[in-house]
Design an enzyme around this catalytic site. Structure first.
Site, mmCIF file in Angstrom:
data_model
loop_
_atom_site.group_PDB
_atom_site.id
_atom_site.type_symbol
_atom_site.label_atom_id
_atom_site.label_comp_id
_atom_site.label_asym_id
_atom_site.label_seq_id
_atom_site.Cartn_x
_atom_site.Cartn_y
_atom_site.Cartn_z
ATOM 1 N NE ARG A 199 -8.513 7.458 17.447
ATOM 2 C CZ ARG A 199 -9.028 8.555 17.993
ATOM 3 N NH1 ARG A 199 -8.509 9.732 17.723
ATOM 4 N NH2 ARG A 199 -10.045 8.487 18.827
ATOM 5 N NE ARG A 218 -3.543 -2.128 -2.019
ATOM 6 C CZ ARG A 218 -3.356 -0.793 -2.021
ATOM 7 N NH1 ARG A 218 -2.751 -0.201 -3.028
ATOM 8 N NH2 ARG A 218 -3.785 -0.067 -1.008
ATOM 9 C CB CYS A 263 -5.126 -1.059 4.167
ATOM 10 S SG CYS A 263 -4.731 0.697 4.093
ATOM 11 C CB CYS A 268 -12.298 2.685 24.187
ATOM 12 S SG CYS A 268 -12.516 2.673 22.404
ATOM 13 C CG HIS A 295 -0.614 -1.444 6.217
ATOM 14 N ND1 HIS A 295 0.393 -0.971 5.428
ATOM 15 C CD2 HIS A 295 -1.735 -0.841 5.781
ATOM 16 C CE1 HIS A 295 -0.084 -0.102 4.560
ATOM 17 N NE2 HIS A 295 -1.391 -0.005 4.752
ATOM 18 C CD GLU A 296 -3.762 -3.132 1.236
ATOM 19 O OE1 GLU A 296 -4.217 -2.007 1.078
ATOM 20 O OE2 GLU A 296 -3.631 -3.942 0.300
ATOM 21 C CB CYS A 317 -0.855 -0.055 1.268
ATOM 22 S SG CYS A 317 -1.796 1.437 1.631
ATOM 23 C CG HIS A 318 0.304 4.842 -2.501
ATOM 24 N ND1 HIS A 318 1.386 5.275 -3.227
ATOM 25 C CD2 HIS A 318 -0.642 4.519 -3.408
ATOM 26 C CE1 HIS A 318 1.102 5.218 -4.516
ATOM 27 N NE2 HIS A 318 -0.124 4.764 -4.658
ATOM 28 C CB THR A 319 0.333 3.688 4.297
ATOM 29 O OG1 THR A 319 -0.879 4.259 3.825
ATOM 30 C CG2 THR A 319 0.643 4.234 5.666
ATOM 31 C CB CYS A 375 -9.969 -2.081 22.595
ATOM 32 S SG CYS A 375 -11.052 -0.794 23.293
ATOM 33 C CB CYS A 390 -10.277 1.667 18.802
ATOM 34 S SG CYS A 390 -9.692 0.834 20.273
ATOM 35 C CB CYS A 425 -14.903 -0.061 20.955
ATOM 36 S SG CYS A 425 -13.299 -0.100 20.116
#
Ligand SMILES: [Zn+2]
Ligand SMILES: [Zn+2]
Length: 380
Positions: free
Chosen positions: A118, A373, A178, A103, A70-71, A48-50, A100, A114, A106
């Site tokens: 987060r 992707r 993501c 909180c 993260h994907e 992903c770009h992130t 979670c 969250c 959530c």
């Protein structure tokens, strides 16, 4: 229980030792999961770009060595103390933001932000004890977004793991972790275009195309893609985009162009570029009386949104969203079911696929703007 439960696992991981330098496949040690953590065997991950943004580390505090990613899709290998709703063998998607379930956010029906889990791009270790679960010859290796999926095994907080239908192909649904959910959810959960409506999508990258897919699934009649790169339009047709506007082709603001095309403005717009000018255009191009604009793209630090307040008094609405308003654990299994029921099409987002040893090629494809992707197959 897997025979590896409770033990350190040695496996391959793609380690970023320095900003902007190719990742190096290394043998690393992955510690067992602690309280409220699970250890996952990652089978497929995508870029992903992130990941690229933090790997380049321009303008942020660099944190290296680090394992990005993260994907992904994988299988639970073992669970730590306190984990009751996951067990070894479960098919899961790790997510960069969490739920979670305790909180205020959530517990609210309206929020997915969250307090505990987060997104935190500055955190490089686990919440439980502030330590990393990755190391090489005793040297800690930082985590990324709590997921670090460019590793055959990773440790994730249980609140950042969505358990999904085991029949779902992980090499496809991994992209739902993501970008695709971010864009798709922005349309179906926030913009909510009525059937037959008109929708403008600003930015036709992966997130924008997913937003267009959301408009297509919602039955929008006109889906207007706005992008500075005309070569994106052909690909975007597959996602339901049926009209195209390149702001460079006009000598007036694009919001005026769109207003003229649509007899006063579109019913909905979704902004997926992060450009402040595009955000303002996305808001000012919606119809008065009912138009809704949704901001998805991440702006620069010093940006300020400027528009005339009359636009609000004329009953236009401006909204923003994070991760398509999805609560990862609660909602992601349902998005996977939409794919299984052939409502949401995922395959068309996947333009490339490489083996884990070729992971740097995935970075090249993205930097060259070739891929939407690229799937990375961990077992090869
Ligand atoms: Zn992402
Ligand atoms: Zn929470």
């Amino acid at each position: 229980m897997a025979s590896t439960a409770g033990k350190v696992i040695k496996c391959r991981a793609a380690v970023a030792w320095e900003a902007g330098k190719p990742l190096v496949i290394e043998e690393v040690e992955v510690a067992p999961p602690q309280h409220n953590e699970v250890r996952l065997k990652i089978l497929f991950t995508s870029l992903c770009h992130t990941d690229v943004y933090f790997w380049e580390a321009k303008g942020q505090t660099p944190m290296f060595p680090r394992i990005f990613g993260h994907e992904a899709g994988g299988i639970v290998e073992s669970v730590g103390e306190g984990v009751t709703d996951l067990q070894p063998g479960d098919h899961v998607l790790p997510v960069f933001t969490g739920e979670c379930r305790e909180c205020r956010h959530c517990k609210s029906e309206e929020s997915n932000m969250c307090d505990l889990l987060r997104i935190n791009t500055d955190r490089g270790a686990m919440i439980h004890d502030g330590k990393t679960r990755f190391s090489k010859n005793g040297q800690p290796i930082y985590h990324f977004l709590g997921t670090s999926t460019f590793s055959e095994y990773t440790v994730v907080h249980v609140g950042c793991v969505a358990k999904i239908n085991p029949a779902a192909p992980l090499d496809k649904v991994c992209v739902l972790s993501c970008g695709i959910c971010t864009g798709f959810g922005a349309t179906v959960n926030v913009a909510k275009p009525p059937k037959g409506s008109s929708v403008a999508i600003f930015g036709l990258g992966a997130v924008g195309l997913a937003a267009a897919e959301g408009a297509r699934v919602s039955g929008a009649a006109r889906i207007i893609g706005v992008d500075l790169n005309p070569s994106r339009f052909e690909e975007a047709k597959k996602f339901g985009v049926n009209e195209f506007v390149n702001p460079k082709d006009y000598d007036k603001p694009v919001q005026e162009v769109i207003a003229e095309m649509t007899d006063g403005g579109v019913d909905r717009s979704v902004e997926c570029t992060g450009s402040i000018q595009a955000m303002i255009s996305a808001f000012e191009c919606v119809h008065d009386g009912w138009g809704v604009a949704v901001l998805v793209g991440v702006p620069n630090k010093d940006d300020a949104f400027k528009t005339h307040p009359m636009n609000f008094l004329n009953e236009r609405t401006l909204k923003g969203t994070f991760y398509g308003n999805y609560k990862p654990r609660t909602d992601l299994p349902g998005v996977v079911e939409m794919y299984m029921n052939k409502e949401l099409e995922v395959e068309k987002f996947i333009t490339h696929s490489v083996s884990f040893s070729e992971i740097n090629k995935a970075f090249e494809y993205m930097l060259e703007g070739k891929s939407i992707r690229c799937i990375i197959r961990m077992e090869e």
